[in-house]
Design a protein around this motif. Structure first.
Motif, mmCIF file in Angstrom:
data_model
loop_
_atom_site.group_PDB
_atom_site.id
_atom_site.type_symbol
_atom_site.label_atom_id
_atom_site.label_comp_id
_atom_site.label_asym_id
_atom_site.label_seq_id
_atom_site.Cartn_x
_atom_site.Cartn_y
_atom_site.Cartn_z
ATOM 1 N N ARG A 157 0.829 -1.211 0.000
ATOM 2 C CA ARG A 157 0.000 0.000 0.000
ATOM 3 C C ARG A 157 0.864 1.262 0.000
ATOM 4 N NH1 ARG A 157 -2.847 -4.809 1.149
ATOM 5 N NH2 ARG A 157 -5.022 -4.387 1.675
ATOM 6 N N TYR A 158 2.158 1.110 0.333
ATOM 7 C CA TYR A 158 2.988 2.280 0.566
ATOM 8 C C TYR A 158 4.226 2.383 -0.327
ATOM 9 C CZ TYR A 158 0.157 2.212 4.793
ATOM 10 O OH TYR A 158 -0.895 2.180 5.665
ATOM 11 N N THR A 159 4.798 1.256 -0.728
ATOM 12 C CA THR A 159 6.077 1.343 -1.436
ATOM 13 C C THR A 159 6.245 0.218 -2.455
ATOM 14 O OG1 THR A 159 8.482 1.259 -1.173
ATOM 15 C CG2 THR A 159 7.174 0.094 0.464
ATOM 16 N N SER A 160 6.900 0.552 -3.571
ATOM 17 C CA SER A 160 7.222 -0.456 -4.579
ATOM 18 C C SER A 160 8.237 -1.463 -4.060
ATOM 19 C CB SER A 160 7.771 0.227 -5.832
ATOM 20 O OG SER A 160 6.807 1.091 -6.398
ATOM 21 N N PHE A 161 8.988 -1.094 -3.028
ATOM 22 C CA PHE A 161 9.993 -1.999 -2.490
ATOM 23 C C PHE A 161 9.366 -3.179 -1.754
ATOM 24 C CE2 PHE A 161 12.660 1.587 -3.460
ATOM 25 C CZ PHE A 161 13.845 0.989 -3.865
ATOM 26 N N ALA A 162 8.040 -3.208 -1.691
ATOM 27 C CA ALA A 162 7.364 -4.403 -1.182
ATOM 28 C C ALA A 162 7.706 -5.615 -2.042
ATOM 29 C CB ALA A 162 5.857 -4.189 -1.162
ATOM 30 N N ASN A 163 8.009 -5.401 -3.327
ATOM 31 C CA ASN A 163 8.458 -6.515 -4.179
ATOM 32 C C ASN A 163 9.729 -7.136 -3.637
ATOM 33 O OD1 ASN A 163 7.273 -4.680 -6.944
ATOM 34 N ND2 ASN A 163 6.498 -6.696 -6.389
ATOM 35 N N TYR A 164 10.650 -6.293 -3.164
ATOM 36 C CA TYR A 164 11.875 -6.834 -2.584
ATOM 37 C C TYR A 164 11.595 -7.478 -1.225
ATOM 38 C CZ TYR A 164 15.198 -5.097 -6.038
ATOM 39 O OH TYR A 164 15.914 -4.910 -7.187
ATOM 40 N N GLN A 165 10.577 -6.998 -0.530
ATOM 41 C CA GLN A 165 10.241 -7.628 0.746
ATOM 42 C C GLN A 165 9.785 -9.060 0.534
ATOM 43 O OE1 GLN A 165 7.529 -5.509 3.287
ATOM 44 N NE2 GLN A 165 7.251 -7.221 4.667
ATOM 45 N N ILE A 166 8.885 -9.260 -0.430
ATOM 46 C CA ILE A 166 8.414 -10.638 -0.652
ATOM 47 C C ILE A 166 9.531 -11.496 -1.240
ATOM 48 C CG2 ILE A 166 7.473 -10.329 -2.991
ATOM 49 C CD1 ILE A 166 5.080 -12.078 -2.019
ATOM 50 N N ALA A 167 10.417 -10.882 -2.035
ATOM 51 C CA ALA A 167 11.563 -11.631 -2.562
ATOM 52 C C ALA A 167 12.510 -12.029 -1.440
ATOM 53 C CB ALA A 167 12.286 -10.791 -3.607
ATOM 54 N N SER A 168 12.632 -11.161 -0.433
ATOM 55 C CA SER A 168 13.532 -11.477 0.684
ATOM 56 C C SER A 168 13.044 -12.685 1.472
ATOM 57 C CB SER A 168 13.663 -10.262 1.618
ATOM 58 O OG SER A 168 12.473 -10.054 2.367
ATOM 59 N N ILE A 169 11.740 -12.975 1.386
ATOM 60 C CA ILE A 169 11.214 -14.161 2.062
ATOM 61 C C ILE A 169 11.869 -15.420 1.486
ATOM 62 C CG2 ILE A 169 9.141 -15.553 2.415
ATOM 63 C CD1 ILE A 169 7.576 -12.847 2.403
ATOM 64 N N GLN A 170 12.067 -15.430 0.161
ATOM 65 C CA GLN A 170 12.741 -16.572 -0.458
ATOM 66 C C GLN A 170 14.203 -16.632 0.000
ATOM 67 O OE1 GLN A 170 10.851 -18.643 -2.075
ATOM 68 N NE2 GLN A 170 9.088 -17.291 -2.039
ATOM 69 N N GLY A 171 14.855 -15.463 0.084
ATOM 70 C CA GLY A 171 16.225 -15.429 0.596
ATOM 71 C C GLY A 171 16.310 -15.901 2.035
ATOM 72 N N LEU A 172 15.305 -15.548 2.829
ATOM 73 C CA LEU A 172 15.271 -16.001 4.215
ATOM 74 C C LEU A 172 15.157 -17.518 4.305
ATOM 75 C CD1 LEU A 172 12.946 -13.324 5.886
ATOM 76 C CD2 LEU A 172 15.370 -13.714 6.369
ATOM 77 N N SER A 173 14.577 -18.144 3.275
ATOM 78 C CA SER A 173 14.489 -19.604 3.265
ATOM 79 C C SER A 173 15.877 -20.227 3.249
ATOM 80 C CB SER A 173 13.691 -20.075 2.041
ATOM 81 O OG SER A 173 12.368 -19.593 2.064
ATOM 82 N N VAL A 174 16.784 -19.647 2.453
ATOM 83 C CA VAL A 174 18.158 -20.147 2.411
ATOM 84 C C VAL A 174 18.811 -19.971 3.783
ATOM 85 C CG1 VAL A 174 20.410 -19.946 1.289
ATOM 86 C CG2 VAL A 174 18.318 -19.529 -0.034
ATOM 87 N N MET A 175 18.631 -18.795 4.382
ATOM 88 C CA MET A 175 19.176 -18.529 5.710
ATOM 89 C C MET A 175 18.600 -19.492 6.745
ATOM 90 S SD MET A 175 19.153 -14.365 5.955
ATOM 91 C CE MET A 175 19.630 -14.466 7.685
ATOM 92 N N ALA A 176 17.289 -19.706 6.667
ATOM 93 C CA ALA A 176 16.624 -20.565 7.643
ATOM 94 C C ALA A 176 17.154 -21.994 7.569
ATOM 95 C CB ALA A 176 15.118 -20.547 7.407
ATOM 96 N N GLY A 177 17.350 -22.487 6.343
ATOM 97 C CA GLY A 177 17.891 -23.831 6.196
ATOM 98 C C GLY A 177 19.275 -23.943 6.789
#
Length: 298
Positions: free
Chosen positions: A138-158
């Motif tokens: 609702r506020y920023t286009s960088f929300a795309n990078y936020q949802i992409a970071s969720i995939q990156g967090l998967s690597v970190m989590a593993g």
């Protein structure tokens, strides 16, 4: 019109729930979590840890996707592409949605607890990133990078799941950062395949993404992110001294992403989006096999 969360035909309740949660999209993040686990440990993790990683991602998927649908239900109702989503049509109720979120979060935190104390301690950060995404757009286009970071967090989590209790510096050093960032840029690219078809609708409703920000340049921006992703993945193959299987899987991963980009260029965003599941599996599987077989480094 293509919609991964739509359910035009009322079949069984289970079918509707699976469409609602888009469970097949777990295969974007699960292979990356296993990639992180195998690469951080440099051997095969225990079955217990692999199962717990699966359940943690499975449950947070339930919570996150339900929350996304719940937050967007009024927006989805006005969008011709998304008006058949179960929460919009009423096949799944708001009460059902809150129950699914509770089940998902409880299952996620319990899974993290049984992985190790570090995983459990930082699990609220992952939940916060995932659960806040539908409001950020609702506020920023960088929300795309936020949802992409969720995939990156998967690597970190593993990685964190198999590293266990160690000093912060030890943990940071053993996280495969090249693949964390390669995954983020890869995910940004394919996430835009979801947003470009809704570009005009999102502009009219003051929703933000790089599609609305960049207009007809958004697809090129997606492609640039994916080129950066493949470059970082190859750099990771070199830095972590992986073998030919990893190099081959990275090359095939990039080829599939190119095929997806060409499909998107032709307007077939649905197939382009799902091609990235194959890309995820191919990249992770190559590294997992490489590590599991213990080939000597190049």
């Amino acid at each position: 019109m293509w919609d991964p969360g739509g359910a035009k035909d009322i079949k069984s309740k289970l079918y509707i729930i699976l469409r609602f949660l888009r469970m097949e999209q777990t295969f974007f993040s699960l292979p990356m979590a296993y990639l992180g686990a195998f690469l951080a440990l440099r051997r095969i993790p225990s079955i217990k840890i692999l199962v717990l990683i699966f359940f943690a991602l499975f449950f947070i998927r339930i919570a996150g996707m339900t929350n996304d649908n719940l937050a967007d239900r009024f927006i989805d109702a006005k969008n011709p592409r998304t008006k058949t989503r179960p929460l919009v049509t009423g096949v799944i109720t708001v009460k059902n949605a809150y129950s699914l979120i509770a089940i998902g979060l409880i299952g996620y935190f319990i899974s993290a607890y049984f992985i190790n104390i570090i995983a459990f301690s930082i699990s609220p950060i992952g939940a916060l990133v995932i659960m806040s995404y539908p409001y950020m757009k609702r506020y920023t286009s960088f929300a795309n990078y936020q949802i992409a970071s969720i995939q990156g967090l998967s690597v970190m989590a593993g990685a964190i799941a198999v590293i266990g209790f160690h000093s912060p510096l030890y943990i940071i050093f053993h996280i495969p950062w090249f693949f964390v960032f390669a995954t983020i840029f890869w995910a940004l690219g394919f996430d835009l395949y979801n947003h470009i078809p809704d570009m005009e609708y999102d502009k009219a409703n003051n929703l933000h993404s790089f599609a609305t920000l960049l207009g007809n340049k958004a697809l090129k921006f997606a492609g640039l992110n994916q080129i950066l992703s493949v470059s970082l993945a190859f750099a990771g193959d070199i830095f972590y001294k992986l073998n030919v299987i990893s190099y081959a899987s990275t090359a095939l991963h990039g080829t599939i992403m190119l095929a997806a980009f060409l499909l998107a260029y032709k307007g077939n965003f649905g197939r382009a989006f799902y091609y990235n599941i194959y890309a995820s599996v191919v990249l992770a599987l190559g590294i997992i096999i490489d590590v599991a077989l213990g080939f000597p480094v190049l």
